[in-house]
Design a protein around this motif. Structure first.
Motif, PDB file in Angstrom:
ATOM      1  N   ASN A 139     -14.308  -4.469   3.825  1.00 53.06           N
ATOM      2  CA  ASN A 139     -13.746  -4.045   4.846  1.00 53.06           C
ATOM      3  C   ASN A 139     -14.634  -3.321   5.373  1.00 53.06           C
ATOM      4  OD1 ASN A 139     -11.590  -2.372   5.538  1.00 53.06           O
ATOM      5  ND2 ASN A 139     -11.980  -0.695   4.519  1.00 53.06           N
ATOM      6  N   ILE A 140     -16.074  -2.748   4.736  1.00 56.36           N
ATOM      7  CA  ILE A 140     -16.649  -2.303   6.370  1.00 56.36           C
ATOM      8  C   ILE A 140     -16.756  -2.978   6.938  1.00 56.36           C
ATOM      9  CG2 ILE A 140     -18.687  -1.415   6.453  1.00 56.36           C
ATOM     10  CD1 ILE A 140     -17.093   0.875   5.090  1.00 56.36           C
ATOM     11  N   PRO A 141     -17.502  -4.561   6.788  1.00 58.23           N
ATOM     12  CA  PRO A 141     -17.912  -5.091   8.639  1.00 58.23           C
ATOM     13  C   PRO A 141     -16.704  -5.740   9.216  1.00 58.23           C
ATOM     14  CG  PRO A 141     -17.825  -6.782   6.470  1.00 58.23           C
ATOM     15  CD  PRO A 141     -18.218  -4.576   6.083  1.00 58.23           C
ATOM     16  N   TYR A 142     -15.547  -5.582   8.092  1.00 57.00           N
ATOM     17  CA  TYR A 142     -13.965  -5.605   8.882  1.00 57.00           C
ATOM     18  C   TYR A 142     -13.891  -5.178   9.813  1.00 57.00           C
ATOM     19  CZ  TYR A 142      -9.549  -6.130  10.024  1.00 57.00           C
ATOM     20  OH  TYR A 142      -7.952  -6.128  10.597  1.00 57.00           O
ATOM     21  N   GLY A 143     -13.761  -3.428   9.544  1.00 60.01           N
ATOM     22  CA  GLY A 143     -13.954  -2.519  10.248  1.00 60.01           C
ATOM     23  C   GLY A 143     -14.341  -2.286  11.131  1.00 60.01           C
ATOM     24  N   SER A 144     -16.255  -2.004  11.399  1.00 61.28           N
ATOM     25  CA  SER A 144     -16.640  -2.948  12.039  1.00 61.28           C
ATOM     26  C   SER A 144     -16.404  -3.477  13.183  1.00 61.28           C
ATOM     27  CB  SER A 144     -18.604  -2.629  11.493  1.00 61.28           C
ATOM     28  OG  SER A 144     -18.396  -1.644   9.906  1.00 61.28           O
ATOM     29  N   MET A 145     -16.307  -4.215  13.235  1.00 63.43           N
ATOM     30  CA  MET A 145     -16.159  -5.457  14.036  1.00 63.43           C
ATOM     31  C   MET A 145     -15.221  -5.370  14.633  1.00 63.43           C
ATOM     32  SD  MET A 145     -15.769  -9.466  13.031  1.00 63.43           S
ATOM     33  CE  MET A 145     -13.624  -9.030  12.385  1.00 63.43           C
ATOM     34  N   ALA A 146     -14.700  -3.965  15.366  1.00 61.08           N
ATOM     35  CA  ALA A 146     -13.959  -4.207  16.203  1.00 61.08           C
ATOM     36  C   ALA A 146     -14.233  -3.647  17.253  1.00 61.08           C
ATOM     37  CB  ALA A 146     -12.668  -3.135  15.687  1.00 61.08           C
ATOM     38  N   SER A 147     -15.021  -2.769  17.225  1.00 57.33           N
ATOM     39  CA  SER A 147     -16.942  -2.504  18.288  1.00 57.33           C
ATOM     40  C   SER A 147     -17.171  -3.009  19.065  1.00 57.33           C
ATOM     41  CB  SER A 147     -16.788  -1.321  17.864  1.00 57.33           C
ATOM     42  OG  SER A 147     -18.273  -1.407  16.768  1.00 57.33           O
ATOM     43  N   VAL A 148     -17.393  -4.538  18.663  1.00 61.73           N
ATOM     44  CA  VAL A 148     -17.825  -5.359  18.960  1.00 61.73           C
ATOM     45  C   VAL A 148     -17.130  -6.161  19.669  1.00 61.73           C
ATOM     46  CG1 VAL A 148     -20.475  -4.834  17.249  1.00 61.73           C
ATOM     47  CG2 VAL A 148     -18.789  -6.606  16.987  1.00 61.73           C
ATOM     48  N   ILE A 149     -16.063  -6.568  19.517  1.00 62.98           N
ATOM     49  CA  ILE A 149     -14.855  -7.673  19.750  1.00 62.98           C
ATOM     50  C   ILE A 149     -15.536  -7.448  21.147  1.00 62.98           C
ATOM     51  CG2 ILE A 149     -13.206  -8.540  19.602  1.00 62.98           C
ATOM     52  CD1 ILE A 149     -13.155  -8.504  17.258  1.00 62.98           C
ATOM     53  N   ASN A 350      -0.173   4.956  13.592  1.00 59.48           N
ATOM     54  CA  ASN A 350      -0.773   4.291  12.103  1.00 59.48           C
ATOM     55  C   ASN A 350      -1.632   3.012  13.407  1.00 59.48           C
ATOM     56  OD1 ASN A 350      -1.669   3.690  10.048  1.00 59.48           O
ATOM     57  ND2 ASN A 350      -0.384   2.643   8.948  1.00 59.48           N
ATOM     58  N   LEU A 351      -0.655   2.786  14.233  1.00 59.08           N
ATOM     59  CA  LEU A 351      -0.709   1.657  15.306  1.00 59.08           C
ATOM     60  C   LEU A 351      -2.061   2.084  15.877  1.00 59.08           C
ATOM     61  CD1 LEU A 351       2.802   1.129  15.982  1.00 59.08           C
ATOM     62  CD2 LEU A 351       1.367  -0.454  14.921  1.00 59.08           C
ATOM     63  N   VAL A 352      -2.722   3.501  16.407  1.00 60.28           N
ATOM     64  CA  VAL A 352      -3.634   3.716  17.023  1.00 60.28           C
ATOM     65  C   VAL A 352      -4.462   4.039  16.118  1.00 60.28           C
ATOM     66  CG1 VAL A 352      -1.833   3.777  18.954  1.00 60.28           C
ATOM     67  CG2 VAL A 352      -3.228   5.772  17.864  1.00 60.28           C
ATOM     68  N   VAL A 353      -4.490   4.640  15.147  1.00 62.88           N
ATOM     69  CA  VAL A 353      -5.661   4.933  14.357  1.00 62.88           C
ATOM     70  C   VAL A 353      -7.257   4.436  14.856  1.00 62.88           C
ATOM     71  CG1 VAL A 353      -5.239   4.115  12.328  1.00 62.88           C
ATOM     72  CG2 VAL A 353      -6.412   5.949  12.198  1.00 62.88           C
ATOM     73  N   TRP A 354      -7.293   2.706  14.205  1.00 62.72           N
ATOM     74  CA  TRP A 354      -8.236   2.257  14.378  1.00 62.72           C
ATOM     75  C   TRP A 354      -8.398   2.425  15.752  1.00 62.72           C
ATOM     76  CZ3 TRP A 354      -9.129   2.607   9.662  1.00 62.72           C
ATOM     77  CH2 TRP A 354      -8.779   2.118   8.751  1.00 62.72           C
ATOM     78  N   ALA A 355      -8.324   2.310  16.666  1.00 65.93           N
ATOM     79  CA  ALA A 355      -9.274   2.427  18.220  1.00 65.93           C
ATOM     80  C   ALA A 355      -9.795   4.348  18.272  1.00 65.93           C
ATOM     81  CB  ALA A 355      -7.534   2.226  19.177  1.00 65.93           C
ATOM     82  N   PHE A 356      -9.045   5.217  17.512  1.00 66.81           N
ATOM     83  CA  PHE A 356      -9.602   6.973  17.172  1.00 66.81           C
ATOM     84  C   PHE A 356     -10.923   6.186  17.260  1.00 66.81           C
ATOM     85  CE2 PHE A 356      -5.202   8.672  16.543  1.00 66.81           C
ATOM     86  CZ  PHE A 356      -6.271   9.844  18.820  1.00 66.81           C
ATOM     87  N   VAL A 357     -11.205   5.325  15.567  1.00 72.17           N
ATOM     88  CA  VAL A 357     -12.146   4.579  15.271  1.00 72.17           C
ATOM     89  C   VAL A 357     -13.563   4.575  16.370  1.00 72.17           C
ATOM     90  CG1 VAL A 357     -13.079   3.773  13.631  1.00 72.17           C
ATOM     91  CG2 VAL A 357     -11.138   4.643  12.926  1.00 72.17           C
ATOM     92  N   THR A 358     -13.021   3.128  16.788  1.00 72.98           N
ATOM     93  CA  THR A 358     -13.816   2.468  17.973  1.00 72.98           C
ATOM     94  C   THR A 358     -14.707   3.808  18.984  1.00 72.98           C
ATOM     95  OG1 THR A 358     -11.724   2.163  19.187  1.00 72.98           O
ATOM     96  CG2 THR A 358     -13.126   0.184  18.053  1.00 72.98           C
ATOM     97  N   ASP A 359     -13.815   4.167  19.401  1.00 78.53           N
ATOM     98  CA  ASP A 359     -13.994   5.680  20.278  1.00 78.53           C
ATOM     99  C   ASP A 359     -15.055   6.958  19.743  1.00 78.53           C
ATOM    100  OD1 ASP A 359     -12.489   4.654  22.277  1.00 78.53           O
ATOM    101  OD2 ASP A 359     -10.656   6.024  22.039  1.00 78.53           O
ATOM    102  N   VAL A 360     -14.640   6.846  18.030  1.00 75.92           N
ATOM    103  CA  VAL A 360     -16.082   7.793  17.957  1.00 75.92           C
ATOM    104  C   VAL A 360     -16.823   6.903  17.816  1.00 75.92           C
ATOM    105  CG1 VAL A 360     -14.135   9.398  16.662  1.00 75.92           C
ATOM    106  CG2 VAL A 360     -15.398   8.010  15.524  1.00 75.92           C
ATOM    107  N   ILE A 361     -17.273   5.591  17.051  1.00 78.75           N
ATOM    108  CA  ILE A 361     -18.308   5.156  17.290  1.00 78.75           C
ATOM    109  C   ILE A 361     -19.265   5.205  19.387  1.00 78.75           C
ATOM    110  CG2 ILE A 361     -19.323   2.432  16.915  1.00 78.75           C
ATOM    111  CD1 ILE A 361     -17.184   2.129  14.760  1.00 78.75           C
ATOM    112  N   ASP A 362     -18.594   4.768  19.874  1.00 77.68           N
ATOM    113  CA  ASP A 362     -19.098   5.383  20.738  1.00 77.68           C
ATOM    114  C   ASP A 362     -19.195   6.287  21.159  1.00 77.68           C
ATOM    115  OD1 ASP A 362     -18.575   2.555  21.901  1.00 77.68           O
ATOM    116  OD2 ASP A 362     -16.614   2.932  22.830  1.00 77.68           O
ATOM    117  N   TYR A 363     -18.619   7.637  20.474  1.00 75.53           N
ATOM    118  CA  TYR A 363     -19.266   8.937  21.364  1.00 75.53           C
ATOM    119  C   TYR A 363     -19.998   9.448  20.443  1.00 75.53           C
ATOM    120  CZ  TYR A 363     -18.754  13.833  22.033  1.00 75.53           C
ATOM    121  OH  TYR A 363     -19.191  14.708  22.703  1.00 75.53           O
TER     122      TYR A 363
END
Length: 462
Positions: A139-149, A350-363
């Motif tokens: 799950n960690i690599p899967y979730g992290s992968m969105a920010s590099v796709i 729930n449909l947008v929460v993972w986009a929040f995560v990619t935003d905080v990775i950028d931050y």
């Protein structure tokens, strides 16, 4: 160029498109074949098949999830110090670890006849903790992968939507078919439960392979190992990351709610409504309303922003479950129909929460000049695991507190009323709290998110 990277570039061999969306959907499709199976049925399996007390099961869930929280962080740090391969930085780990993950999941639902209560308790502790640890490695690599796709905020919102669609499809299959498979005359059957675990395990493996084959990592980060091992600098950046802190808190209590509902619903329909067949109905409705909301997400986010849309969804969900709490004499069908409104509203978050995560990775990159996708995502996942630990503990202890007794064919009236309150009033309170967090404390609104993306794009050109 960021000082923590020796190379940061965008691959241009294939533009972001439908293959990536499907690939990312398959990842959470695979994850949730077992995650939702465990959330929905494992406590009932332990209490009714292994005859472990609800309080002791709650203790197991609490200990295991706390262990998993630290495993998440350790695995995230490990991945951030690995160099990307020709297949990417994160995808290879999904494929490598999916097979042992699924095997450990199946073993949780194995009952060896004739063994002592102590053996079943030990079996539960060992297999559940091993499964949770291996879940982190996928799950960690899967979730992290969105920010590099993709680096585009709108495309990341699309990925978050497709990820949630994958989860909802798994939920639809498990929550609709699962009760029909595992319950016989309102009682769980051990052999049928094992058969379901094997079936969903095979499907999970197929989904992980689909995720690996279809998705492409475009932002290639080759880490400066010395920089990325500077844990002190990383932690200072995380502490200063206010968007991360507030989305962690919101997601943690949201996860508490989701796990609690997943645990309590089985008892709500089994004991309060005396109708386990309606578990399939509410499972279908839950997935259906989120899938109906899916095409609305992109235009609504484009117009209002993720923060604003998610906050509105939480307010409506809170109001719906509060209404259900006061309508405690309704039928199971009426309960499902009214709760559909709350589940639709919940889906907006729930449909947008993972986009929040990619935003905080950028931050985090904005604050520290370090690209640490897996580390930041692991912190987020760590918070979810703590939420799961609390929810698992609360679920077991709450059922014990309202007097649930697995040896009784019919529970006491006070116990039934307590179960109904756990399924309605507690979610109402949690959704309202999340509304206030998003609306008044989370700082990345639509305008600031677009500015952040543009500023990072300029930095990476230097």
């Amino acid at each position: 160029m960021s000082p923590s990277t020796s190379k940061l570039e965008n691959k241009t061999n294939r533009p972001f498109g439908m293959r990536d969306k499907l690939g990312y959907l398959f990842g959470d499709f695979g994850n949730d074949f077992f995650f939702i199976l465990v959330s929905a049925f494992l406590m009932v399996y332990y209490t009714d098949i292994f005859h472990i007390s609800a309080e002791l099961v709650g203790t197991l869930f609490f200990i295991a999830r706390l262990w998993d929280a630290f495993a998440d962080f350790a695995w995230g740090r490990f991945i951030d110090t690995r160099k990307a391969t020709k297949h990417g930085k994160f995808k290879p780990w999904i494929l490598r670890m999916s097979f042992p993950l699924v095997l450990s999941g199946v073993l949780m639902f194995v009952k060896i006849p004739g063994m002592s209560d102590g053996f079943y308790l030990a079996w539960a502790f060992v297999t559940y903790i091993v499964w949770g640890t291996l879940y982190s490695t996928v799950n960690i690599p899967y979730g992290s992968m969105a920010s590099v796709i993709t680096a585009d905020p709108v495309e990341r919102t699309t990925l978050s939507t497709w990820r949630t669609m994958g989860a909802m499809l798994a939920s639809l299959i498990i929550n609709v078919l699962g009760p029909l498979i595992v319950f016989v005359d309102n009682k769980m059957d051990a052999d049928r439960m094992f058969m379901a675990a094997v079936l969903f395990g095979v499907l999970a493996i197929a989904c992980y392979i689909g995720c690996y084959k279809l998705s492409t990592e475009r932002i290639v980060d080759q880490p400066d190992t010395k920089q990325n091992k500077n844990l002190g600098k990383t932690m200072k950046g995380l502490v200063k990351n206010k968007p991360l802190i507030w989305i962690l808190i919101a997601s943690l209590i949201f996860m508490i709610n989701m796990m609690l509902i997943g645990t309590v619903n089985a008892y709500l329909f089994k004991d309060f409504f005396n109708n386990t067949a309606m578990l399939s109905a509410i499972g279908f409705v839950q997935a259906a309303v989120v899938l109906l909301a899916t095409p609305l997400i992109k235009p609504l986010v484009a117009r209002f922003g993720k923060k604003e849309l998610a906050a509105a969804g939480m307010a409506l969900a809170g109001a719906t479950y509060l209404l259900l709490y006061f309508l405690n004499d309704i039928s199971s069908l009426q309960f499902v129909i009214i709760s559909a409104i709350g589940m639709f509203a919940m889906g907006l978050f729930n449909l947008v929460v993972w986009a929040f995560v990619t935003d905080v990775i950028d931050y985090h990159e904005f604050l520290t000049d370090m690209r640490e996708d897996a580390t930041v995502y692991s912190i987020y996942s760590m918070a979810l695991k703590i939420g799961q630990a609390i929810a698992g503990g609360i679920g077991g202890y709450a059922l014990g507190a309202v007097g649930y007794n697995s040896t009784l064919d019919v529970q006491a009236e006070s116990t039934l009323n307590g179960i109904y309150g756990l399924a309605t009033l507690v979610p109402a309170i949690i959704y309202i709290v999340i509304f206030f967090i998003l609306m008044f404390l989370y700082p990345l609104n639509k305008k600031r998110t677009m500015q952040l993306s543009a500023e990072l794009a300029e930095r990476r050109k230097k």
